[in-house]
Design an enzyme around this catalytic site. Sequence first.
Site, mmCIF file in Angstrom:
data_model
loop_
_atom_site.group_PDB
_atom_site.id
_atom_site.type_symbol
_atom_site.label_atom_id
_atom_site.label_comp_id
_atom_site.label_asym_id
_atom_site.label_seq_id
_atom_site.Cartn_x
_atom_site.Cartn_y
_atom_site.Cartn_z
ATOM 1 N N GLU A 1 0.831 -1.200 0.000
ATOM 2 C CA GLU A 1 0.000 0.000 0.000
ATOM 3 C C GLU A 1 0.872 1.259 0.000
ATOM 4 O OE1 GLU A 1 -3.380 -2.081 2.934
ATOM 5 O OE2 GLU A 1 -1.822 -0.784 3.763
ATOM 6 N N ASP B 1 -12.092 -6.582 0.045
ATOM 7 C CA ASP B 1 -12.851 -7.828 0.174
ATOM 8 C C ASP B 1 -14.202 -7.542 0.813
ATOM 9 O OD1 ASP B 1 -10.461 -7.671 2.310
ATOM 10 O OD2 ASP B 1 -12.275 -8.345 3.325
HETATM 11 N N1 SAH Z 1 -2.086 -12.075 3.968
HETATM 12 C C1 SAH Z 1 -1.961 -10.620 3.948
HETATM 13 C C2 SAH Z 1 -2.164 -10.126 5.324
HETATM 14 C C3 SAH Z 1 -2.539 -8.681 5.405
HETATM 15 S S1 SAH Z 1 -3.555 -8.367 6.748
HETATM 16 C C4 SAH Z 1 -0.653 -10.262 3.305
HETATM 17 O O1 SAH Z 1 -0.535 -10.354 2.102
HETATM 18 O O2 SAH Z 1 0.326 -9.820 3.953
HETATM 19 C C5 SAH Z 1 -4.737 -7.328 6.042
HETATM 20 C C6 SAH Z 1 -4.421 -5.851 5.976
HETATM 21 O O3 SAH Z 1 -5.422 -5.261 5.194
HETATM 22 C C7 SAH Z 1 -4.484 -5.147 7.322
HETATM 23 O O4 SAH Z 1 -3.565 -4.095 7.345
HETATM 24 C C8 SAH Z 1 -5.935 -4.665 7.415
HETATM 25 O O5 SAH Z 1 -6.040 -3.368 7.962
HETATM 26 C C9 SAH Z 1 -6.443 -4.658 5.978
HETATM 27 N N2 SAH Z 1 -7.661 -5.455 5.709
HETATM 28 C C10 SAH Z 1 -8.119 -5.711 4.458
HETATM 29 N N3 SAH Z 1 -9.245 -6.445 4.501
HETATM 30 C C11 SAH Z 1 -9.533 -6.674 5.810
HETATM 31 C C12 SAH Z 1 -10.577 -7.381 6.505
HETATM 32 N N4 SAH Z 1 -11.550 -8.007 5.854
HETATM 33 N N5 SAH Z 1 -10.533 -7.425 7.837
HETATM 34 C C13 SAH Z 1 -9.554 -6.810 8.510
HETATM 35 N N6 SAH Z 1 -8.544 -6.127 7.913
HETATM 36 C C14 SAH Z 1 -8.525 -6.036 6.577
#
Ligand code: SAH
Length: 261
Positions: free
Chosen positions: A30, A219
């Site tokens: 991001e 999502d």
């Molecule tokens: N597997 C991912 C993990 C990222 S965690 C990776 O590729 O590293 C997800 C990040 O996106 C967090 O910073 C959160 O703030 C945001 N996010 C996006 N969708 C989310 C959801 N459904 N619930 C909580 N956080 C979400």
Amino acid sequence: MAPPQSDQPDAAAGSGAISKVLIVIAMQTEALPLVNKFKLVDAPPHESTFPKGAPWIRYHGNYKGLHIDLVWPGKDPVLGVDSVGTVSAALVTYASIQMLKPDLIINAGTAGGFKAKGASIGDVFLASDAAFHDRRIPIPVFDMYGIGARKTLETPNMLKELNLKVGKLSTGDSLDMTPHDETAILNNDATVKDMEGAAVAYVADMFSTPAIFVKAVTDIVDGEKPTAEEFLQNLVAVTAALDQAVTEVVDFISGKCISDL
Ligand code: SAH
């Protein structure tokens, strides 16, 4: 996040033009497009801004009359993944406020959205409120402390001018959603769900620093697809929408006072 007290610099108090903007972002994917967009440069060594040992990364530069610092909590030193979640976000926000003394914080990132509340993939929301959904303390008053609901800085003029949706943000330390979380998110009346916002809001409020929350939907939480899969599928495309929105927000801020927003 409310306009601060009179011992603050003019800009933070709402009367002078905003000059220092701090962008807090959780993930490298991001952060980097915005670093390029605003032509920010790495600010090495990081120890000169942040305490030795912290993996936090800062970029900085000047853009349209603003000094921009963009910070992200860096990679977990052991596991090598982005340090997402409330603990890292609160720490890096705390240190950045102390060291950089921003007039305004922009917490930008991706989020899950609820289609029942009108969210679609790629929508960008400006959060009107932030609260936690995974801090359950069923004792009177502690329950409210756990939820930690706060209003964000009101930006009526920005909303009039920019094509952003408005909704409440709910924050917790998990990407998935347990039934408990779901109930709490509903109680928070949230349209978007992330892992950092309410933590950034808590710290910003503590130091009377105005803060806004720009969240792009990767999502749909109440949809068919598994969240992690949908998140990864949409991350890059939605990050482009996020960057576009943050750029418009920063362009709008340029030359204005907090009270003009
Ligand atoms: N597997 C991912 C993990 C990222 S965690 C990776 O590729 O590293 C997800 C990040 O996106 C967090 O910073 C959160 O703030 C945001 N996010 C996006 N969708 C989310 C959801 N459904 N619930 C909580 N956080 C979400």
